[in-house]
Scaffold this active site. Sequence first.
Site, PDB file in Angstrom:
ATOM      1  N   LEU A  94       0.752  -0.988   0.136  1.00  0.00           N
ATOM      2  CA  LEU A  94       0.069   0.058   0.107  1.00  0.00           C
ATOM      3  C   LEU A  94       1.038   1.245  -0.164  1.00  0.00           C
ATOM      4  O   LEU A  94       0.486   2.459  -0.058  1.00  0.00           O
ATOM      5  CB  LEU A  94      -0.913   0.101   1.337  1.00  0.00           C
ATOM      6  CG  LEU A  94      -1.969  -1.091   1.399  1.00  0.00           C
ATOM      7  CD1 LEU A  94      -2.596  -0.931   2.509  1.00  0.00           C
ATOM      8  CD2 LEU A  94      -2.769  -1.128   0.154  1.00  0.00           C
ATOM      9  N   LYS A 107      17.366  -4.866   3.460  1.00  0.00           N
ATOM     10  CA  LYS A 107      17.624  -3.583   4.458  1.00  0.00           C
ATOM     11  C   LYS A 107      19.052  -3.662   4.976  1.00  0.00           C
ATOM     12  O   LYS A 107      19.586  -2.581   5.010  1.00  0.00           O
ATOM     13  CB  LYS A 107      16.404  -3.638   5.461  1.00  0.00           C
ATOM     14  CG  LYS A 107      15.126  -3.188   4.980  1.00  0.00           C
ATOM     15  CD  LYS A 107      14.186  -3.336   6.285  1.00  0.00           C
ATOM     16  CE  LYS A 107      12.877  -2.999   5.811  1.00  0.00           C
ATOM     17  NZ  LYS A 107      12.025  -2.842   7.189  1.00  0.00           N
ATOM     18  N   THR A 139      12.735  -2.874   1.336  1.00  0.00           N
ATOM     19  CA  THR A 139      12.219  -3.586   2.267  1.00  0.00           C
ATOM     20  C   THR A 139      12.805  -5.103   2.230  1.00  0.00           C
ATOM     21  O   THR A 139      13.778  -5.358   1.647  1.00  0.00           O
ATOM     22  CB  THR A 139      10.736  -3.653   2.197  1.00  0.00           C
ATOM     23  OG1 THR A 139      10.216  -4.390   3.349  1.00  0.00           O
ATOM     24  CG2 THR A 139      10.367  -4.393   0.829  1.00  0.00           C
TER      25      THR A 139
END
Length: 299
Positions: free
Chosen positions: A21, A76, A72
């Site tokens: 999202l 990372k 992500t």
Amino acid sequence: MPSSTGRYLVGLIGEGITASLTPAMHEAEAAELGLDYEYRTFDLIELGRPAGDVAAMLAEARAGGFAAMNITHPCKQLAAELVDELDTDAARLGAVNLVVYGEAGLVGYNTDWMGFRDALANGLPTASLEHVVQVGCGGAGAATAYALLAQGAERLELSDVDPARAEELASRMRTHFPRQAVETSPHDDLAAGIARASGVVHATPLGMLHHPGLAFDPDLLREDAWVADVVYRPLETELVRRSLERGHPVLDGGRMAVGQACASLRIITGTSPDRGRMEHHFRALISAEEQSAAGGSPQ
């Protein structure tokens, strides 16, 4: 930092991110701010590229005119080793989830901890940080632990099914926050810690759509304790629902998700995103998603 061209092209690199999202959150708020902003996803699984390709992908994005890239799982830690400059907090966490292309090179930030910090401040402004128990010491747990200590947690008790992981995180946090008590407790002794805690943070995958369940029994909570969950799909996990039923102040995982997106957008553009507006949009997206999954139609 403001774009020299007035246009922002931003991306996200990670695995299994096609349903993220984040693009919708960034683009909707950027539009409200009057920015020319486009957000693209680069799913490693769909592209057939390994996590080790993140260096090449960052270089490709820079050559393609991107202003910044969110990072992500599982990249990372890798990204933290690839940037030319690390923000102080990202260096302490050893993880980067935002790379901004600056004049002097790649600058790495970690907005995950900022997201939880701001979630606490906005969602539980009166929460006692006298004695916090945290369940889960992985990537999300590192960010929440850092945020709790940065916000002044007097005593932080860490627990994980992998005791070595809990101790490693505790050791790192003690280095950065030597005046605060950072302890570990065996997972088998979790009940005793929760019964004493002023607040409990849940930072494991349990409660997610494909990982149902509870990491601990909410009935163990002290009557005045608060609860925070990092899971946001669904927003109302079993832990959130049962804790609310018991009358506890609760912070759902959506607030952290919005907080990190808001911080990223602020760093990328140099503007001041409206967190409340982003929160409203995020929850509308989640609601539509849940209604669609249930076979209904969004209102």
